[in-house]
Design a protein around this motif. Structure first.
Motif, PDB file in Angstrom:
ATOM      1  N   HIS A   1      18.212  55.061  28.952  1.00  0.00           N
ATOM      2  CA  HIS A   1      18.015  55.599  30.174  1.00  0.00           C
ATOM      3  C   HIS A   1      17.284  56.685  30.200  1.00  0.00           C
ATOM      4  O   HIS A   1      17.664  57.839  29.601  1.00  0.00           O
ATOM      5  N   HIS A   2      15.912  56.512  30.874  1.00  0.00           N
ATOM      6  CA  HIS A   2      14.853  57.793  30.821  1.00  0.00           C
ATOM      7  C   HIS A   2      15.296  58.557  32.425  1.00  0.00           C
ATOM      8  O   HIS A   2      15.041  57.935  33.441  1.00  0.00           O
ATOM      9  N   ARG A   3      15.791  59.728  32.165  1.00  0.00           N
ATOM     10  CA  ARG A   3      16.145  60.331  33.313  1.00  0.00           C
ATOM     11  C   ARG A   3      15.190  61.428  33.938  1.00  0.00           C
ATOM     12  O   ARG A   3      14.669  61.946  33.264  1.00  0.00           O
ATOM     13  N   ALA A   4      14.803  61.410  35.177  1.00  0.00           N
ATOM     14  CA  ALA A   4      14.128  62.257  35.873  1.00  0.00           C
ATOM     15  C   ALA A   4      14.504  63.602  35.720  1.00  0.00           C
ATOM     16  O   ALA A   4      16.035  63.741  35.823  1.00  0.00           O
ATOM     17  N   PRO A   5      13.648  64.697  35.107  1.00  0.00           N
ATOM     18  CA  PRO A   5      14.065  65.932  34.979  1.00  0.00           C
ATOM     19  C   PRO A   5      14.637  66.616  36.186  1.00  0.00           C
ATOM     20  O   PRO A   5      15.524  67.385  36.024  1.00  0.00           O
ATOM     21  N   GLY A   6      14.084  66.216  37.328  1.00  0.00           N
ATOM     22  CA  GLY A   6      14.677  66.991  38.702  1.00  0.00           C
ATOM     23  C   GLY A   6      15.190  65.845  39.737  1.00  0.00           C
ATOM     24  O   GLY A   6      15.782  65.089  39.263  1.00  0.00           O
ATOM     25  N   PRO A   7      14.908  66.271  40.836  1.00  0.00           N
ATOM     26  CA  PRO A   7      15.666  65.139  41.794  1.00  0.00           C
ATOM     27  C   PRO A   7      14.937  63.669  41.586  1.00  0.00           C
ATOM     28  O   PRO A   7      13.648  63.489  41.153  1.00  0.00           O
ATOM     29  N   CYS A   8      15.928  62.937  41.763  1.00  0.00           N
ATOM     30  CA  CYS A   8      15.510  61.417  41.314  1.00  0.00           C
ATOM     31  C   CYS A   8      15.353  60.529  42.740  1.00  0.00           C
ATOM     32  O   CYS A   8      16.084  60.569  43.452  1.00  0.00           O
ATOM     33  N   ARG A   9      13.899  60.300  42.605  1.00  0.00           N
ATOM     34  CA  ARG A   9      13.576  59.765  43.975  1.00  0.00           C
ATOM     35  C   ARG A   9      13.986  58.136  44.072  1.00  0.00           C
ATOM     36  O   ARG A   9      13.980  57.568  45.096  1.00  0.00           O
ATOM     37  N   ALA A  10      13.923  57.408  42.684  1.00  0.00           N
ATOM     38  CA  ALA A  10      14.292  55.937  42.874  1.00  0.00           C
ATOM     39  C   ALA A  10      14.628  55.677  41.440  1.00  0.00           C
ATOM     40  O   ALA A  10      14.337  56.503  40.515  1.00  0.00           O
ATOM     41  N   ALA A  11      15.136  54.549  41.290  1.00  0.00           N
ATOM     42  CA  ALA A  11      15.518  54.298  39.834  1.00  0.00           C
ATOM     43  C   ALA A  11      14.755  52.718  39.777  1.00  0.00           C
ATOM     44  O   ALA A  11      14.809  51.793  40.472  1.00  0.00           O
TER      45      ALA A  11
ATOM     46  N   ILE B   1       5.624  49.875  22.474  1.00  0.00           N
ATOM     47  CA  ILE B   1       5.056  51.433  22.710  1.00  0.00           C
ATOM     48  C   ILE B   1       4.787  51.553  23.965  1.00  0.00           C
ATOM     49  O   ILE B   1       5.092  52.510  24.790  1.00  0.00           O
ATOM     50  N   VAL B   2       3.964  50.501  24.708  1.00  0.00           N
ATOM     51  CA  VAL B   2       3.602  50.754  26.006  1.00  0.00           C
ATOM     52  C   VAL B   2       4.547  50.673  26.945  1.00  0.00           C
ATOM     53  O   VAL B   2       4.750  51.531  27.962  1.00  0.00           O
ATOM     54  N   TRP B   3       5.777  49.890  26.701  1.00  0.00           N
ATOM     55  CA  TRP B   3       7.025  49.912  27.555  1.00  0.00           C
ATOM     56  C   TRP B   3       7.580  51.281  27.546  1.00  0.00           C
ATOM     57  O   TRP B   3       8.030  51.456  28.671  1.00  0.00           O
ATOM     58  N   THR B   4       7.806  51.934  26.522  1.00  0.00           N
ATOM     59  CA  THR B   4       8.382  53.286  26.333  1.00  0.00           C
ATOM     60  C   THR B   4       7.468  54.143  27.195  1.00  0.00           C
ATOM     61  O   THR B   4       8.253  54.890  27.641  1.00  0.00           O
ATOM     62  N   ARG B   5       6.465  54.054  26.965  1.00  0.00           N
ATOM     63  CA  ARG B   5       5.379  55.058  27.528  1.00  0.00           C
ATOM     64  C   ARG B   5       5.665  55.048  29.232  1.00  0.00           C
ATOM     65  O   ARG B   5       5.434  56.004  29.755  1.00  0.00           O
ATOM     66  N   TRP B   6       5.538  53.677  29.704  1.00  0.00           N
ATOM     67  CA  TRP B   6       5.795  53.388  30.938  1.00  0.00           C
ATOM     68  C   TRP B   6       7.163  54.146  31.508  1.00  0.00           C
ATOM     69  O   TRP B   6       7.024  54.558  32.627  1.00  0.00           O
ATOM     70  N   ALA B   7       8.142  53.860  30.884  1.00  0.00           N
ATOM     71  CA  ALA B   7       9.411  54.340  31.184  1.00  0.00           C
ATOM     72  C   ALA B   7       9.226  56.051  31.346  1.00  0.00           C
ATOM     73  O   ALA B   7       9.747  56.657  32.140  1.00  0.00           O
ATOM     74  N   ARG B   8       8.622  56.488  30.183  1.00  0.00           N
ATOM     75  CA  ARG B   8       8.530  57.986  30.228  1.00  0.00           C
ATOM     76  C   ARG B   8       7.444  58.536  31.394  1.00  0.00           C
ATOM     77  O   ARG B   8       7.696  59.625  32.104  1.00  0.00           O
ATOM     78  N   HIS B   9       6.675  57.762  31.977  1.00  0.00           N
ATOM     79  CA  HIS B   9       5.676  58.115  32.957  1.00  0.00           C
ATOM     80  C   HIS B   9       6.293  58.049  34.097  1.00  0.00           C
ATOM     81  O   HIS B   9       6.191  58.876  35.012  1.00  0.00           O
ATOM     82  N   LEU B  10       7.305  57.160  34.348  1.00  0.00           N
ATOM     83  CA  LEU B  10       8.186  57.101  35.467  1.00  0.00           C
ATOM     84  C   LEU B  10       9.102  58.321  35.653  1.00  0.00           C
ATOM     85  O   LEU B  10       9.190  59.044  36.589  1.00  0.00           O
ATOM     86  N   ALA B  11       9.638  58.509  34.656  1.00  0.00           N
ATOM     87  CA  ALA B  11      10.480  59.677  34.517  1.00  0.00           C
ATOM     88  C   ALA B  11      10.115  61.201  35.016  1.00  0.00           C
ATOM     89  O   ALA B  11      10.575  61.785  35.595  1.00  0.00           O
ATOM     90  N   ALA B  12       8.820  61.175  34.385  1.00  0.00           N
ATOM     91  CA  ALA B  12       8.074  62.383  34.641  1.00  0.00           C
ATOM     92  C   ALA B  12       7.689  62.342  35.945  1.00  0.00           C
ATOM     93  O   ALA B  12       7.192  63.575  36.349  1.00  0.00           O
TER      94      ALA B  12
END
Length: 276
Positions: free
Chosen positions: A22-32, A48-59
Motif C-alpha cells: 500500500h503506497h500511501r499519500a503523505p498528506g490528504p488522500c484525493r483518490a485511491a 520496476i515501472v509498476w513500482t515507480r508508477w505507484a510511487r508517482h501516484l502517492a507523491a
C-alpha cells in the motif's frame, strides 16, 4: 517533500493470502488506485515501472495498492489452480481493503495488459468510481495466444521444445488436459478455457463513471479503441512489459496523464459527496 509510506502486507483470500504493498499519500488522500498488473513474465519485466508508477501516484496525493494475484509473485496458492475469474476475486479483495483503509475516498481500478481485462470485468459489477486501462488486449484468448506465440519463438530458437511445434500444437496439448510450462508458469486446461469468450468488457454507454483506455503506441485518434474515452501516448519501444533491458524508460507523459485522470475522479467524488 514528505517521505512516502509503503506498507506491505497480506490479505486473506480463502485458504490463500494475497501479498500487497500500500503506497500511501503523505498528506490528504484525493483518490485511491487499485493496480491490476500484467501476467507472468510481463509482470517481471514491468515490475520496476509498476513500482515507480505507484510511487508517482502517492507523491501526488493518490493512494496506490499493488497486489500479486494468487499463484504469482509473493502471494500464496498454485498458479496451476488459477483462472481469470479467480483473479477477478483477488481484485475485489483489493477493493474491499481500500474501502476499509480509505473510507469515503473515490477508488479507481487501473489495469495493464491482462490486468486491464480483469479490471474492466470487475468495474462492471463493483462500485468503483473510475476505470483506467493501459494497452488492454481485445480478449483473454487473444492475449494468451500472443504469449504462446512468444513461447513458440523462444522454444524454436533455443531448441528447448524438442521438435519444432506451432501454436496450434500447444493449444491441442492444453485442450487435452495436460499442464504446459509457459514463460515459467504451468498453464492448465482450466486456465486456458477461462480465457475463452473473455472479451474486453468496456463500460456501457449509460455508465456515467469516468473511464479511459490508453494506447501506448502513439496511434492516431481515429484508431483508438474507445472514441470519446480513448487516448494515445507514445512510449519507448520495446514496451516496458516485454523486456527488462530498459530499466528506466521515459514515461512522464503516461504517468502524468494517469495521475491527472485519478485526481479528476477524486475531484468528481468530492463534488458528489458535497451535494449528497
Amino acid at each position: 517533500m514528505q517521505a512516502l509510506t509503503e506498507a506491505p502486507g497480506y490479505l486473506p483470500q480463502g485458504e490463500q493470502s494475497l501479498y500487497f504493498v500500500h503506497h500511501r499519500a503523505p498528506g490528504p488522500c484525493r483518490a485511491a488506485v487499485l493496480l491490476a498488473g500484467p501476467l507472468g513474465l510481463e509482470r517481471a519485466h514491468a515490475y520496476i515501472v509498476w513500482t515507480r508508477w505507484a510511487r508517482h501516484l502517492a507523491a501526488r496525493g493518490v493512494d496506490a495498492l499493488r497486489l500479486d494475484y494468487r499463484g504469482s509473485g509473493e502471494s500464496t496458492g498454485r498458479f496451476e489452480d488459477m483462472t481469470l475469474p479467480c483473479w477477478e476475486a483477488d481484485l475485489r479483495a483489493g477493493l474491499e481493503y481500500l474501502r476499509r483503509e480509505r473510507p469515503g475516498v473515490p477508488v479507481v481500478l487501473h489495469g495493464l495488459r491482462l490486468g486491464a481485462l480483469l479490471a474492466a470485468r470487475v468495474f462492471q459489477e463493483e462500485k468503483a468510481e473510475g476505470l483506467l486501462l493501459w494497452d488492454p488486449p481485445e480478449s483473454g484468448r487473444a492475449h494468451l495466444m500472443e504469449v504462446l506465440r512468444r513461447k513458440v519463438a523462444a522454444d524454436n530458437l533455443e531448441g528447448t521444445g524438442g521438435v519444432a511445434r506451432s501454436r496450434e500444437d500447444y493449444v491441442a496439448e492444453l485442450e487435452a488436459g495436460g499442464f504446459m510450462e509457459v514463460e515459467g508458469f504451468p498453464w492448465s486446461r482450466d486456465f486456458w478455457r477461462s480465457a475463452e469468450a473473455y472479451d474486453l468488457a468496456l463500460p456501457a454507454r449509460d455508465d456515467g463513471r469516468p473511464w479511459r483506455v490508453v494506447h501506448l503506441d502513439g496511434r492516431p485518434a481515429e484508431r483508438c479503441l474507445a472514441p470519446g474515452h480513448g487516448r494515445s501516448v507514445r512510449t519507448p519501444r520495446p514496451f516496458f512489459w516485454t523486456t527488462s533491458n530498459r530499466l528506466l524508460p521515459e514515461l512522464g507523459e503516461l504517468f502524468d496523464d494517469g495521475a491527472s485522470f485519478a485526481a479528476g475522479v477524486g475531484a468528481v467524488g468530492v463534488s458528489q459527496g458535497a451535494r449528497s
